[in-house]
Motif scaffolding. Structure first.
Motif, PDB file in Angstrom:
ATOM      1  N   ALA A 100       0.840  -1.209   0.000  1.00 57.61           N
ATOM      2  CA  ALA A 100       0.000   0.000   0.000  1.00 57.61           C
ATOM      3  C   ALA A 100       0.871   1.254   0.000  1.00 57.61           C
ATOM      4  O   ALA A 100       1.943   1.289   0.601  1.00 57.61           O
ATOM      5  CB  ALA A 100      -0.897  -0.006   1.220  1.00 57.61           C
ATOM      6  N   THR A 101       0.382   2.270  -0.705  1.00 54.52           N
ATOM      7  CA  THR A 101       1.028   3.588  -0.718  1.00 54.52           C
ATOM      8  C   THR A 101      -0.054   4.620  -0.415  1.00 54.52           C
ATOM      9  O   THR A 101      -1.244   4.281  -0.347  1.00 54.52           O
ATOM     10  CB  THR A 101       1.649   3.880  -2.102  1.00 54.52           C
ATOM     11  OG1 THR A 101       0.594   3.940  -3.069  1.00 54.52           O
ATOM     12  CG2 THR A 101       2.674   2.831  -2.500  1.00 54.52           C
ATOM     13  N   GLU A 102       0.347   5.869  -0.273  1.00 51.36           N
ATOM     14  CA  GLU A 102      -0.655   6.912  -0.013  1.00 51.36           C
ATOM     15  C   GLU A 102      -1.626   7.049  -1.184  1.00 51.36           C
ATOM     16  O   GLU A 102      -2.790   7.391  -0.995  1.00 51.36           O
ATOM     17  CB  GLU A 102       0.041   8.249   0.269  1.00 51.36           C
ATOM     18  CG  GLU A 102       0.692   8.286   1.638  1.00 51.36           C
ATOM     19  CD  GLU A 102       1.244   9.660   1.982  1.00 51.36           C
ATOM     20  OE1 GLU A 102       0.501  10.666   1.850  1.00 51.36           O
ATOM     21  OE2 GLU A 102       2.415   9.712   2.388  1.00 51.36           O
ATOM     22  N   ASP A 103      -1.150   6.763  -2.393  1.00 47.35           N
ATOM     23  CA  ASP A 103      -2.003   6.848  -3.576  1.00 47.35           C
ATOM     24  C   ASP A 103      -2.876   5.607  -3.770  1.00 47.35           C
ATOM     25  O   ASP A 103      -3.955   5.688  -4.365  1.00 47.35           O
ATOM     26  CB  ASP A 103      -1.154   7.060  -4.838  1.00 47.35           C
ATOM     27  CG  ASP A 103      -0.433   8.404  -4.817  1.00 47.35           C
ATOM     28  OD1 ASP A 103      -0.956   9.350  -4.181  1.00 47.35           O
ATOM     29  OD2 ASP A 103       0.639   8.487  -5.437  1.00 47.35           O
ATOM     30  N   ALA A 105      -4.378   2.641  -1.478  1.00 45.69           N
ATOM     31  CA  ALA A 105      -4.570   2.148  -0.109  1.00 45.69           C
ATOM     32  C   ALA A 105      -4.904   0.656  -0.092  1.00 45.69           C
ATOM     33  O   ALA A 105      -5.851   0.210   0.533  1.00 45.69           O
ATOM     34  CB  ALA A 105      -5.657   2.956   0.587  1.00 45.69           C
ATOM     35  N   TYR A 106      -4.078  -0.092  -0.812  1.00 50.25           N
ATOM     36  CA  TYR A 106      -4.261  -1.545  -0.845  1.00 50.25           C
ATOM     37  C   TYR A 106      -2.931  -2.201  -1.209  1.00 50.25           C
ATOM     38  O   TYR A 106      -2.057  -1.587  -1.824  1.00 50.25           O
ATOM     39  CB  TYR A 106      -5.334  -1.954  -1.859  1.00 50.25           C
ATOM     40  CG  TYR A 106      -5.082  -1.470  -3.262  1.00 50.25           C
ATOM     41  CD1 TYR A 106      -4.277  -2.187  -4.149  1.00 50.25           C
ATOM     42  CD2 TYR A 106      -5.649  -0.279  -3.723  1.00 50.25           C
ATOM     43  CE1 TYR A 106      -4.031  -1.727  -5.425  1.00 50.25           C
ATOM     44  CE2 TYR A 106      -5.419   0.177  -5.002  1.00 50.25           C
ATOM     45  CZ  TYR A 106      -4.601  -0.559  -5.854  1.00 50.25           C
ATOM     46  OH  TYR A 106      -4.360  -0.089  -7.126  1.00 50.25           O
ATOM     47  N   ALA A 107      -2.808  -3.456  -0.817  1.00 44.15           N
ATOM     48  CA  ALA A 107      -1.679  -4.278  -1.240  1.00 44.15           C
ATOM     49  C   ALA A 107      -2.175  -5.164  -2.381  1.00 44.15           C
ATOM     50  O   ALA A 107      -3.345  -5.531  -2.435  1.00 44.15           O
ATOM     51  CB  ALA A 107      -1.186  -5.138  -0.088  1.00 44.15           C
ATOM     52  N   THR A 108      -1.267  -5.492  -3.291  1.00 45.97           N
ATOM     53  CA  THR A 108      -1.600  -6.417  -4.366  1.00 45.97           C
ATOM     54  C   THR A 108      -0.749  -7.667  -4.171  1.00 45.97           C
ATOM     55  O   THR A 108       0.471  -7.569  -4.003  1.00 45.97           O
ATOM     56  CB  THR A 108      -1.317  -5.804  -5.749  1.00 45.97           C
ATOM     57  OG1 THR A 108      -2.070  -4.580  -5.875  1.00 45.97           O
ATOM     58  CG2 THR A 108      -1.704  -6.759  -6.868  1.00 45.97           C
ATOM     59  N   PRO A 159      -8.605   4.487   3.860  1.00 51.14           N
ATOM     60  CA  PRO A 159      -7.531   5.007   3.010  1.00 51.14           C
ATOM     61  C   PRO A 159      -6.519   5.878   3.764  1.00 51.14           C
ATOM     62  O   PRO A 159      -5.335   5.901   3.425  1.00 51.14           O
ATOM     63  CB  PRO A 159      -8.268   5.835   1.954  1.00 51.14           C
ATOM     64  CG  PRO A 159      -9.643   5.277   1.920  1.00 51.14           C
ATOM     65  CD  PRO A 159      -9.920   4.801   3.316  1.00 51.14           C
ATOM     66  N   GLY A 160      -6.945   6.551   4.809  1.00 51.36           N
ATOM     67  CA  GLY A 160      -6.052   7.419   5.578  1.00 51.36           C
ATOM     68  C   GLY A 160      -4.942   6.658   6.294  1.00 51.36           C
ATOM     69  O   GLY A 160      -3.923   7.239   6.666  1.00 51.36           O
ATOM     70  N   MET A 161      -5.116   5.365   6.475  1.00 51.05           N
ATOM     71  CA  MET A 161      -4.103   4.549   7.163  1.00 51.05           C
ATOM     72  C   MET A 161      -2.874   4.317   6.285  1.00 51.05           C
ATOM     73  O   MET A 161      -1.806   3.967   6.787  1.00 51.05           O
ATOM     74  CB  MET A 161      -4.692   3.193   7.567  1.00 51.05           C
ATOM     75  CG  MET A 161      -5.883   3.290   8.497  1.00 51.05           C
ATOM     76  SD  MET A 161      -6.658   1.686   8.708  1.00 51.05           S
ATOM     77  CE  MET A 161      -5.868   1.155  10.202  1.00 51.05           C
ATOM     78  N   ALA A 162      -3.015   4.509   4.980  1.00 48.75           N
ATOM     79  CA  ALA A 162      -1.925   4.214   4.045  1.00 48.75           C
ATOM     80  C   ALA A 162      -0.666   5.020   4.343  1.00 48.75           C
ATOM     81  O   ALA A 162       0.448   4.528   4.119  1.00 48.75           O
ATOM     82  CB  ALA A 162      -2.386   4.463   2.612  1.00 48.75           C
ATOM     83  N   ALA A 163      -0.798   6.230   4.864  1.00 47.96           N
ATOM     84  CA  ALA A 163       0.365   7.067   5.168  1.00 47.96           C
ATOM     85  C   ALA A 163       1.230   6.444   6.264  1.00 47.96           C
ATOM     86  O   ALA A 163       2.438   6.700   6.331  1.00 47.96           O
ATOM     87  CB  ALA A 163      -0.090   8.456   5.584  1.00 47.96           C
TER      88      ALA A 163
END
Length: 177
Positions: A100-103, A105-108, A159-163
């Motif tokens: 996940a990145t800030e852009d 908000a998920y892992a692949t 999504p805010g957790m991505a940071a």
């Protein structure tokens, strides 16, 4: 003459009763799977149309004990719609593609099904911060075809957790669900 006719009828009825009580069929064309006789006639206690609880029978040189109400000559249970018992599914292999990145908000992750039939697998990813503390842990169920490989997105709860995420730690294997 009348007495002799009654005796013949009695003998015929007695023979039918004995045959029916001993389990012999009247030749409906059934034959057990292990039979080595060349004819297609019925007969014998192990006819496929019969089901005996806790009975022991012999057919074609092999002996089996039938303690199961659902047993049939093919070795599968009659309650099964697939026509036989199947092996348990092996876990799918999971590999991280991107974290996940800030852009995003998920892992692949890439999920590989090693089985010869498709199934749902539960994929779990832990999202960790720079100090290896868990920010979030998420699981998703994904169907993967037989011997298939699929890319799966596992989103953060918000999504805010991505940071806060520094790295992703997926379970290496996804169990079938």
């Amino acid at each position: 003459m009348q007495l002799r006719g009654r005796r013949v009828k009695f003998a015929a009825v007695a023979a039918l009763v004995v045959l029916s009580l001993t389990g012999f069929s009247t030749g409906r064309g059934h034959r057990s799977s292990g039979s080595s006789s060349g004819d297609g006639g019925g007969g014998g206690c192990s006819s496929s149309s019969q089901n005996h609880d806790s009975s022991s029978s012999s057919s074609g040189g092999s002996t089996y004990r039938d303690d199961d109400d659902d047993y049939n000559d093919t070795g599968s249970s009659s309650g099964s719609s697939s026509g036989g018992t199947s092996k348990p599914l092996r876990d799918a292999k999971v590999e991280l593609v991107t974290c996940a990145t800030e852009d995003e908000a998920y892992a692949t992750v890439e999920v590989t099904n090693p089985n010869s039939r498709g199934a749902d697998f539960t994929v779990t990813v832990r999202f960790l911060d720079a100090g290896s503390e868990q920010v979030d842990v998420r699981s998703v169920d994904e169907f993967v075809t037989a011997k298939g490989v699929v890319k799966v997105r596992v989103p953060l709860a918000a999504p805010g957790m991505a940071a806060q995420v520094d790295r992703c730690d997926p379970d290496l294997y996804a169990p079938a669900g």
